[in-house]
Design a protein around this motif. Sequence first.
Motif, PDB file in Angstrom:
ATOM      1  N   GLY A 163      -8.864  16.417 -21.740  1.00  0.00           N
ATOM      2  CA  GLY A 163      -7.596  16.294 -22.447  1.00  0.00           C
ATOM      3  C   GLY A 163      -6.726  15.221 -21.831  1.00  0.00           C
ATOM      4  O   GLY A 163      -7.142  14.487 -20.931  1.00  0.00           O
ATOM      5  N   ASP A 164      -5.522  15.154 -22.300  1.00  0.00           N
ATOM      6  CA  ASP A 164      -4.524  14.269 -21.708  1.00  0.00           C
ATOM      7  C   ASP A 164      -4.244  14.788 -20.298  1.00  0.00           C
ATOM      8  O   ASP A 164      -3.975  15.982 -20.119  1.00  0.00           O
TER       9      ASP A 164
ATOM     10  N   VAL B 224      -9.525  16.216 -14.694  1.00  0.00           N
ATOM     11  CA  VAL B 224      -9.306  16.120 -16.132  1.00  0.00           C
ATOM     12  C   VAL B 224     -10.077  14.910 -16.659  1.00  0.00           C
ATOM     13  O   VAL B 224      -9.832  13.785 -16.230  1.00  0.00           O
ATOM     14  N   VAL B 225     -11.000  15.181 -17.558  1.00  0.00           N
ATOM     15  CA  VAL B 225     -11.746  14.118 -18.217  1.00  0.00           C
ATOM     16  C   VAL B 225     -10.949  13.707 -19.444  1.00  0.00           C
ATOM     17  O   VAL B 225     -10.674  14.538 -20.313  1.00  0.00           O
ATOM     18  N   THR B 226     -10.544  12.455 -19.482  1.00  0.00           N
ATOM     19  CA  THR B 226      -9.789  11.951 -20.623  1.00  0.00           C
ATOM     20  C   THR B 226     -10.753  11.679 -21.763  1.00  0.00           C
ATOM     21  O   THR B 226     -11.753  10.989 -21.571  1.00  0.00           O
TER      22      THR B 226
ATOM     23  N   ARG C 147     -21.554   7.503 -22.695  1.00  0.00           N
ATOM     24  CA  ARG C 147     -20.285   7.428 -21.963  1.00  0.00           C
ATOM     25  C   ARG C 147     -19.712   8.821 -21.706  1.00  0.00           C
ATOM     26  O   ARG C 147     -19.139   9.074 -20.650  1.00  0.00           O
ATOM     27  N   GLU C 148     -19.862   9.721 -22.658  1.00  0.00           N
ATOM     28  CA  GLU C 148     -19.374  11.088 -22.456  1.00  0.00           C
ATOM     29  C   GLU C 148     -20.157  11.780 -21.348  1.00  0.00           C
ATOM     30  O   GLU C 148     -19.577  12.475 -20.512  1.00  0.00           O
ATOM     31  N   ARG C 149     -21.466  11.563 -21.303  1.00  0.00           N
ATOM     32  CA  ARG C 149     -22.306  12.146 -20.255  1.00  0.00           C
ATOM     33  C   ARG C 149     -21.905  11.587 -18.894  1.00  0.00           C
ATOM     34  O   ARG C 149     -21.772  12.331 -17.926  1.00  0.00           O
ATOM     35  N   GLU C 150     -21.685  10.274 -18.817  1.00  0.00           N
ATOM     36  CA  GLU C 150     -21.277   9.649 -17.555  1.00  0.00           C
ATOM     37  C   GLU C 150     -19.930  10.194 -17.077  1.00  0.00           C
ATOM     38  O   GLU C 150     -19.744  10.424 -15.880  1.00  0.00           O
ATOM     39  N   ALA C 151     -18.999  10.390 -17.991  1.00  0.00           N
ATOM     40  CA  ALA C 151     -17.691  10.937 -17.622  1.00  0.00           C
ATOM     41  C   ALA C 151     -17.832  12.361 -17.093  1.00  0.00           C
ATOM     42  O   ALA C 151     -17.199  12.727 -16.094  1.00  0.00           O
ATOM     43  N   ALA C 152     -18.664  13.167 -17.735  1.00  0.00           N
ATOM     44  CA  ALA C 152     -18.882  14.542 -17.283  1.00  0.00           C
ATOM     45  C   ALA C 152     -19.564  14.571 -15.919  1.00  0.00           C
ATOM     46  O   ALA C 152     -19.199  15.374 -15.047  1.00  0.00           O
TER      47      ALA C 152
END
Length: 143
Positions: free
Chosen positions: A89-90, A36-38, A56-61
């Motif tokens: 999501g949460d 789960v990616v917060t 940051r979104e790319r790194e999280a993915a």
Amino acid sequence: MSPDHVLVPLDGSPLAAEALAHALATFDCPVTVLNVVTPLDAGMTEGGVLEPDGEREREAAERAERLVADARERAAAANRPVETAVETGDPAETILGYVADHDVDHVVMGGHGGERGSIARRLLGTVASAVVGEAPVTVTVVR
């Protein structure tokens, strides 16, 4: 009664890795690994301090994809296939939603880690506690 579909939420922690190993060794049924990616705008993430941006979104993915790829490799080494999923999501809500939407009848997850009183322990413990308290299925917490 043996489960028909086990879900292992994987967050990159050592206890989550132990949960996957336990699920693969214990249950002879399909296993799904969920990361789960917060969202970066969630209150308890760095997004609460930093503005979300594409980098940051790319790194999280990318991190999420590495985690599930690693899980596939570990399962293959154990001669077990796994399904993988990445959702945003949460964490507790997303895990519970996945259980409801995908006919999961058992969750195996890591408990909280870190030193007593650390923020990591409280956050991970909160997710495990919420899932244990709200899941309509059996939850095994690996510690």
